[in-house]
Design a protein around this motif. Structure first.
Motif, PDB file in Angstrom:
ATOM      1  N   GLN A  51      -1.075  15.480   6.648  1.00 25.64           N
ATOM      2  CA  GLN A  51       0.082  14.780   7.221  1.00 25.64           C
ATOM      3  C   GLN A  51      -0.128  13.273   7.210  1.00 25.64           C
ATOM      4  OE1 GLN A  51       0.291  16.602  11.074  1.00 25.64           O
ATOM      5  NE2 GLN A  51       1.809  18.125  10.414  1.00 25.64           N
ATOM      6  N   ILE A  52      -1.340  12.854   7.507  1.00 27.53           N
ATOM      7  CA  ILE A  52      -1.630  11.422   7.509  1.00 27.53           C
ATOM      8  C   ILE A  52      -1.505  10.859   6.096  1.00 27.53           C
ATOM      9  CG2 ILE A  52      -3.458   9.696   7.862  1.00 27.53           C
ATOM     10  CD1 ILE A  52      -4.325  11.383  10.300  1.00 27.53           C
ATOM     11  N   ARG A  53      -2.031  11.559   5.099  1.00 22.25           N
ATOM     12  CA  ARG A  53      -1.903  11.093   3.706  1.00 22.25           C
ATOM     13  C   ARG A  53      -0.447  10.984   3.296  1.00 22.25           C
ATOM     14  NH1 ARG A  53      -6.292  14.529   3.030  1.00 22.25           N
ATOM     15  NH2 ARG A  53      -4.947  16.177   2.230  1.00 22.25           N
ATOM     16  N   GLU A  54       0.363  11.980   3.651  1.00 23.75           N
ATOM     17  CA  GLU A  54       1.793  11.945   3.323  1.00 23.75           C
ATOM     18  C   GLU A  54       2.475  10.778   4.034  1.00 23.75           C
ATOM     19  OE1 GLU A  54       3.098  15.844   4.444  1.00 23.75           O
ATOM     20  OE2 GLU A  54       2.358  16.759   2.601  1.00 23.75           O
ATOM     21  N   GLY A  55       2.111  10.544   5.279  1.00 28.06           N
ATOM     22  CA  GLY A  55       2.678   9.428   6.023  1.00 28.06           C
ATOM     23  C   GLY A  55       2.297   8.091   5.419  1.00 28.06           C
ATOM     24  N   VAL A  56       1.057   7.972   4.986  1.00 30.81           N
ATOM     25  CA  VAL A  56       0.612   6.727   4.344  1.00 30.81           C
ATOM     26  C   VAL A  56       1.384   6.509   3.048  1.00 30.81           C
ATOM     27  CG1 VAL A  56      -1.343   5.607   3.194  1.00 30.81           C
ATOM     28  CG2 VAL A  56      -1.653   6.698   5.426  1.00 30.81           C
ATOM     29  N   ASP A  57       1.565   7.558   2.257  1.00 26.44           N
ATOM     30  CA  ASP A  57       2.349   7.438   1.022  1.00 26.44           C
ATOM     31  C   ASP A  57       3.768   6.948   1.321  1.00 26.44           C
ATOM     32  OD1 ASP A  57       0.217   8.282  -0.541  1.00 26.44           O
ATOM     33  OD2 ASP A  57       0.943  10.351  -0.708  1.00 26.44           O
ATOM     34  N   LEU A  58       4.387   7.511   2.349  1.00 27.09           N
ATOM     35  CA  LEU A  58       5.729   7.101   2.734  1.00 27.09           C
ATOM     36  C   LEU A  58       5.744   5.654   3.218  1.00 27.09           C
ATOM     37  CD1 LEU A  58       8.695   7.725   3.203  1.00 27.09           C
ATOM     38  CD2 LEU A  58       8.066   8.726   5.395  1.00 27.09           C
ATOM     39  N   ALA A  59       4.745   5.264   3.990  1.00 26.79           N
ATOM     40  CA  ALA A  59       4.665   3.889   4.482  1.00 26.79           C
ATOM     41  C   ALA A  59       4.542   2.903   3.319  1.00 26.79           C
ATOM     42  CB  ALA A  59       3.485   3.733   5.443  1.00 26.79           C
ATOM     43  N   VAL A  60       3.753   3.250   2.321  1.00 29.43           N
ATOM     44  CA  VAL A  60       3.597   2.374   1.159  1.00 29.43           C
ATOM     45  C   VAL A  60       4.927   2.245   0.423  1.00 29.43           C
ATOM     46  CG1 VAL A  60       2.504   2.176  -1.114  1.00 29.43           C
ATOM     47  CG2 VAL A  60       1.124   2.749   0.892  1.00 29.43           C
ATOM     48  N   LYS A  61       5.639   3.356   0.251  1.00 29.20           N
ATOM     49  CA  LYS A  61       6.941   3.304  -0.428  1.00 29.20           C
ATOM     50  C   LYS A  61       7.929   2.443   0.346  1.00 29.20           C
ATOM     51  CE  LYS A  61       6.472   7.752  -2.704  1.00 29.20           C
ATOM     52  NZ  LYS A  61       6.927   9.142  -2.766  1.00 29.20           N
ATOM     53  N   LEU A  62       7.974   2.601   1.664  1.00 26.78           N
ATOM     54  CA  LEU A  62       8.878   1.783   2.479  1.00 26.78           C
ATOM     55  C   LEU A  62       8.505   0.302   2.372  1.00 26.78           C
ATOM     56  CD1 LEU A  62       9.358   3.827   5.769  1.00 26.78           C
ATOM     57  CD2 LEU A  62      11.137   3.118   4.182  1.00 26.78           C
ATOM     58  N   ALA A  63       7.221   0.003   2.417  1.00 25.86           N
ATOM     59  CA  ALA A  63       6.778  -1.388   2.314  1.00 25.86           C
ATOM     60  C   ALA A  63       7.160  -1.979   0.957  1.00 25.86           C
ATOM     61  CB  ALA A  63       5.271  -1.481   2.536  1.00 25.86           C
ATOM     62  N   GLU A  64       7.016  -1.201  -0.109  1.00 29.87           N
ATOM     63  CA  GLU A  64       7.402  -1.679  -1.441  1.00 29.87           C
ATOM     64  C   GLU A  64       8.902  -1.965  -1.504  1.00 29.87           C
ATOM     65  OE1 GLU A  64       6.003   1.379  -4.048  1.00 29.87           O
ATOM     66  OE2 GLU A  64       4.007   0.502  -4.212  1.00 29.87           O
ATOM     67  N   ILE A  65       9.693  -1.080  -0.934  1.00 32.81           N
ATOM     68  CA  ILE A  65      11.148  -1.288  -0.922  1.00 32.81           C
ATOM     69  C   ILE A  65      11.484  -2.555  -0.139  1.00 32.81           C
ATOM     70  CG2 ILE A  65      13.327  -0.376  -0.034  1.00 32.81           C
ATOM     71  CD1 ILE A  65      12.178   2.462  -0.693  1.00 32.81           C
ATOM     72  N   LEU A  66      10.866  -2.723   1.023  1.00 35.84           N
ATOM     73  CA  LEU A  66      11.121  -3.918   1.829  1.00 35.84           C
ATOM     74  C   LEU A  66      10.716  -5.179   1.084  1.00 35.84           C
ATOM     75  CD1 LEU A  66       9.992  -2.629   5.310  1.00 35.84           C
ATOM     76  CD2 LEU A  66      12.301  -3.338   4.684  1.00 35.84           C
ATOM     77  N   ASN A  67       9.580  -5.149   0.415  1.00 31.40           N
ATOM     78  CA  ASN A  67       9.128  -6.313  -0.341  1.00 31.40           C
ATOM     79  C   ASN A  67      10.067  -6.626  -1.494  1.00 31.40           C
ATOM     80  OD1 ASN A  67       6.895  -6.900   1.215  1.00 31.40           O
ATOM     81  ND2 ASN A  67       5.545  -5.580   0.041  1.00 31.40           N
ATOM     82  N   ASN A  68      10.529  -5.611  -2.187  1.00 34.94           N
ATOM     83  CA  ASN A  68      11.437  -5.818  -3.312  1.00 34.94           C
ATOM     84  C   ASN A  68      12.777  -6.364  -2.843  1.00 34.94           C
ATOM     85  OD1 ASN A  68       9.629  -5.010  -5.254  1.00 34.94           O
ATOM     86  ND2 ASN A  68      10.285  -2.885  -5.200  1.00 34.94           N
ATOM     87  N   GLN A  69      13.260  -5.896  -1.707  1.00 37.41           N
ATOM     88  CA  GLN A  69      14.529  -6.403  -1.183  1.00 37.41           C
ATOM     89  C   GLN A  69      14.394  -7.848  -0.769  1.00 37.41           C
ATOM     90  OE1 GLN A  69      15.782  -3.753   1.905  1.00 37.41           O
ATOM     91  NE2 GLN A  69      16.586  -2.266   0.472  1.00 37.41           N
TER      92      GLN A  69
END
Length: 79
Positions: A51-69
């Motif tokens: 669960q922690i690994r999946e959460g970290v993957d999701l956090a990285v994706k959200l951070a990438e989206i925020l950075n790109n925006q």
């Protein structure tokens, strides 16, 4: 922490309002990171680690989206 569920209205507004979407995603990234920190401190087991690994993957994706925006308003980079 998770009592504030996302509503259909929130999702609809996030689709049409870039400023709201940015804040919405940043707030939820903060909530995700807080939940991951709590999970990390709790008893370890294989299911929790997954669960922690999946959460970290999701956090990285959200951070990438925020950075790109932030660098190109209204657009996201394709994954």
């Amino acid at each position: 922490m998770m009592a504030d569920l996302v509503t259909d209205e929130d999702l609809a507004r996030a689709r049409t309002d870039p400023d709201f979407r940015q804040k919405f995603m940043a707030d939820h990234l903060d909530r995700l990171l807080e939940a991951l920190n709590v999970a990390r401190r709790s008893a370890s087991n294989p299911a929790r680690a997954k669960q922690i690994r999946e959460g970290v993957d999701l956090a990285v994706k959200l951070a990438e989206i925020l950075n790109n925006q932030g660098s190109r308003p209204g657009t996201t980079r394709a994954a």
